[in-house]
Design an enzyme around this catalytic site. Structure first.
Site, PDB file in Angstrom:
ATOM      1  N   ASP A 284      -8.594  -2.421  -1.205  1.00  0.00           N
ATOM      2  CA  ASP A 284      -9.130  -1.183  -1.728  1.00  0.00           C
ATOM      3  C   ASP A 284     -10.302  -0.779  -0.843  1.00  0.00           C
ATOM      4  O   ASP A 284     -11.069  -1.645  -0.400  1.00  0.00           O
ATOM      5  CB  ASP A 284      -9.580  -1.353  -3.183  1.00  0.00           C
TER       6      ASP A 284
ATOM      7  N   ASN B 109      -0.224   3.818   1.429  1.00  0.00           N
ATOM      8  CA  ASN B 109      -0.837   4.563   2.522  1.00  0.00           C
ATOM      9  C   ASN B 109      -0.387   3.997   3.872  1.00  0.00           C
ATOM     10  O   ASN B 109      -0.828   2.927   4.290  1.00  0.00           O
ATOM     11  CB  ASN B 109      -2.367   4.455   2.360  1.00  0.00           C
TER      12      ASN B 109
ATOM     13  N   HIS C 112     -14.257  -0.829   9.064  1.00  0.00           N
ATOM     14  CA  HIS C 112     -14.368  -1.605   7.832  1.00  0.00           C
ATOM     15  C   HIS C 112     -13.086  -2.405   7.570  1.00  0.00           C
ATOM     16  O   HIS C 112     -13.121  -3.571   7.247  1.00  0.00           O
ATOM     17  CB  HIS C 112     -14.622  -0.623   6.676  1.00  0.00           C
ATOM     18  N   ARG C 113     -11.934  -1.740   7.765  1.00  0.00           N
ATOM     19  CA  ARG C 113     -10.634  -2.382   7.510  1.00  0.00           C
ATOM     20  C   ARG C 113     -10.394  -3.495   8.517  1.00  0.00           C
ATOM     21  O   ARG C 113      -9.982  -4.606   8.152  1.00  0.00           O
ATOM     22  CB  ARG C 113      -9.540  -1.309   7.598  1.00  0.00           C
TER      23      ARG C 113
ATOM     24  N   LYS D  73      -2.976   2.879   6.547  1.00  0.00           N
ATOM     25  CA  LYS D  73      -3.570   1.543   6.367  1.00  0.00           C
ATOM     26  C   LYS D  73      -2.657   0.490   6.992  1.00  0.00           C
ATOM     27  O   LYS D  73      -3.114  -0.412   7.691  1.00  0.00           O
ATOM     28  CB  LYS D  73      -3.737   1.226   4.878  1.00  0.00           C
TER      29      LYS D  73
ATOM     30  N   LYS E  48     -11.569   3.210  16.074  1.00  0.00           N
ATOM     31  CA  LYS E  48     -11.504   2.834  14.660  1.00  0.00           C
ATOM     32  C   LYS E  48     -10.699   1.543  14.478  1.00  0.00           C
ATOM     33  O   LYS E  48     -11.090   0.646  13.738  1.00  0.00           O
ATOM     34  CB  LYS E  48     -10.876   3.968  13.829  1.00  0.00           C
TER      35      LYS E  48
ATOM     36  N   GLU F 232      -4.153   2.213 -10.328  1.00  0.00           N
ATOM     37  CA  GLU F 232      -5.376   1.429 -10.095  1.00  0.00           C
ATOM     38  C   GLU F 232      -6.277   1.437 -11.322  1.00  0.00           C
ATOM     39  O   GLU F 232      -6.429   2.463 -11.968  1.00  0.00           O
ATOM     40  CB  GLU F 232      -6.145   2.008  -8.898  1.00  0.00           C
TER      41      GLU F 232
ATOM     42  N   THR G 106       0.851  -1.192   0.000  1.00  0.00           N
ATOM     43  CA  THR G 106       0.000   0.000   0.000  1.00  0.00           C
ATOM     44  C   THR G 106       0.884   1.239   0.000  1.00  0.00           C
ATOM     45  O   THR G 106       1.979   1.217   0.579  1.00  0.00           O
ATOM     46  CB  THR G 106      -0.940   0.044   1.231  1.00  0.00           C
TER      47      THR G 106
ATOM     48  N   GLY H 211      -8.044  10.735   5.608  1.00  0.00           N
ATOM     49  CA  GLY H 211      -9.159  10.776   4.661  1.00  0.00           C
ATOM     50  C   GLY H 211     -10.439  11.311   5.280  1.00  0.00           C
ATOM     51  O   GLY H 211     -10.463  12.377   5.909  1.00  0.00           O
TER      52      GLY H 211
HETATM   53  P1  ITT Z   1      -3.458   2.238  -1.536  1.00  0.00           P
HETATM   54  O1  ITT Z   1      -2.043   2.531  -1.923  1.00  0.00           O
HETATM   55  O2  ITT Z   1      -3.585   1.096  -0.590  1.00  0.00           O
HETATM   56  O3  ITT Z   1      -4.401   2.123  -2.735  1.00  0.00           O
HETATM   57  P2  ITT Z   1      -4.893   4.722  -1.045  1.00  0.00           P
HETATM   58  O4  ITT Z   1      -4.670   5.802  -0.048  1.00  0.00           O
HETATM   59  O5  ITT Z   1      -4.732   5.044  -2.499  1.00  0.00           O
HETATM   60  O6  ITT Z   1      -3.953   3.500  -0.662  1.00  0.00           O
HETATM   61  P3  ITT Z   1      -7.682   3.742  -1.467  1.00  0.00           P
HETATM   62  O7  ITT Z   1      -7.596   3.961  -2.937  1.00  0.00           O
HETATM   63  O8  ITT Z   1      -8.095   2.408  -0.964  1.00  0.00           O
HETATM   64  O9  ITT Z   1      -6.331   4.134  -0.718  1.00  0.00           O
HETATM   65  O10 ITT Z   1      -8.669   4.764  -0.753  1.00  0.00           O
HETATM   66  C1  ITT Z   1      -9.361   5.754  -1.411  1.00  0.00           C
HETATM   67  C2  ITT Z   1      -9.581   6.940  -0.515  1.00  0.00           C
HETATM   68  O11 ITT Z   1     -10.644   6.626   0.382  1.00  0.00           O
HETATM   69  C3  ITT Z   1      -8.401   7.335   0.345  1.00  0.00           C
HETATM   70  O12 ITT Z   1      -7.552   8.205  -0.344  1.00  0.00           O
HETATM   71  C4  ITT Z   1      -9.087   8.022   1.522  1.00  0.00           C
HETATM   72  O13 ITT Z   1      -9.350   9.368   1.185  1.00  0.00           O
HETATM   73  C5  ITT Z   1     -10.407   7.255   1.619  1.00  0.00           C
HETATM   74  N1  ITT Z   1     -10.310   6.224   2.653  1.00  0.00           N
HETATM   75  C6  ITT Z   1     -10.011   4.908   2.497  1.00  0.00           C
HETATM   76  N2  ITT Z   1      -9.997   4.284   3.682  1.00  0.00           N
HETATM   77  C7  ITT Z   1     -10.285   5.219   4.613  1.00  0.00           C
HETATM   78  C8  ITT Z   1     -10.401   5.207   6.013  1.00  0.00           C
HETATM   79  O14 ITT Z   1     -10.178   4.120   6.721  1.00  0.00           O
HETATM   80  N3  ITT Z   1     -10.701   6.350   6.636  1.00  0.00           N
HETATM   81  C9  ITT Z   1     -10.919   7.479   5.956  1.00  0.00           C
HETATM   82  N4  ITT Z   1     -10.819   7.596   4.626  1.00  0.00           N
HETATM   83  C10 ITT Z   1     -10.503   6.469   3.957  1.00  0.00           C
END
Ligand code: ITT
Length: 177
Positions: free
Chosen positions: A61, A7, A158-159, A10, A153, A34, A5, A132
């Site tokens: 995702d 992020n 969800h995660r 995460k 959290k 993606e 990831t 986010g």
């Molecule tokens: P990856 O490299 O794992 O893809 P990412 O930050 O690009 O990481 P996603 O595409 O899965 O993550 O997530 C899309 C967006 O949704 C992310 O940029 C956040 O703004 C929001 N998001 C995802 N999970 C969240 C969470 O647990 N809490 C708040 N916002 C979240």
């Protein structure tokens, strides 16, 4: 076991849970391009791509789905967050029901897939933890947003739900009865 990831939040959210199941997670800090699609399609495509680069791997995702906006931003959560931020969503849908969803995948040539979600309400931004959309999400049955209560959290999101199921499946695969 590698978790791919871009992020770091995460990774931090999942690492402790993995330990509880006896898995040591390593962060593969790569943001892969993606595809457009459902969370499941995106997570699976990412996992296959990641497997080519780093071998057996976990990735996921996630998205934020607002009921009054017919599920928007959903699959577009990342892009919308960059363009509108939390304030934009609050302006459009304060008070709406909303949920976070995650699809988590383990891939070693074959996929294991698990999903998780949590429902709540869109509120004015509160708190500085998390990332986010966390400041504008008030989970059902709780008085603080995800950003105000990152510990909550950690164990209810969800995660957390998606990865708890995924790790259970992985354990079962390791020791079939
Ligand atoms: P990856 O490299 O794992 O893809 P990412 O930050 O690009 O990481 P996603 O595409 O899965 O993550 O997530 C899309 C967006 O949704 C992310 O940029 C956040 O703004 C929001 N998001 C995802 N999970 C969240 C969470 O647990 N809490 C708040 N916002 C979240």
């Amino acid at each position: 076991m590698k978790f791919l990831t871009g992020n770091e939040h995460k990774f931090r959210e999942v690492r402790g849970l993995a330990e509880q199941f006896g898995f040591h997670l390593e962060w593969a800090n790569l943001s892969l391009p993606e595809i457009r699609g459902s969370l499941r399609e995106v997570a699976l495509a990412k996992a296959r791509d990641a497997f080519e680069r780093v071998g057996p791997v976990i990735c996921e995702d996630s998205g934020f789905f607002v009921e009054d906006l017919n599920g928007f931003p959903g699959e577009y959560s990342k892009w919308v967050f960059q363009k509108l931020g939390c304030e934009g969503i609050v302006r459009l849908a304060k008070g709406s029901r909303a949920c976070f969803r995650t699809v988590a995948v383990y891939y070693d040539g074959r996929p294991l897939v698990a999903s998780g979600e949590i429902w709540g309400e869109v509120v004015e931004p509160r708190g500085s933890g998390g990332f986010g959309y966390d400041p504008i999400f008030l989970p059902d049955g709780h008085s603080r947003t995800f950003a105000e209560d990152p510990l909550y959290k950690l164990e209810n999101s969800h995660r957390f739900r998606a990865f708890r199921t995924l790790f259970k499946l992985l354990k079962k695969q390791e020791s079939p009865v």
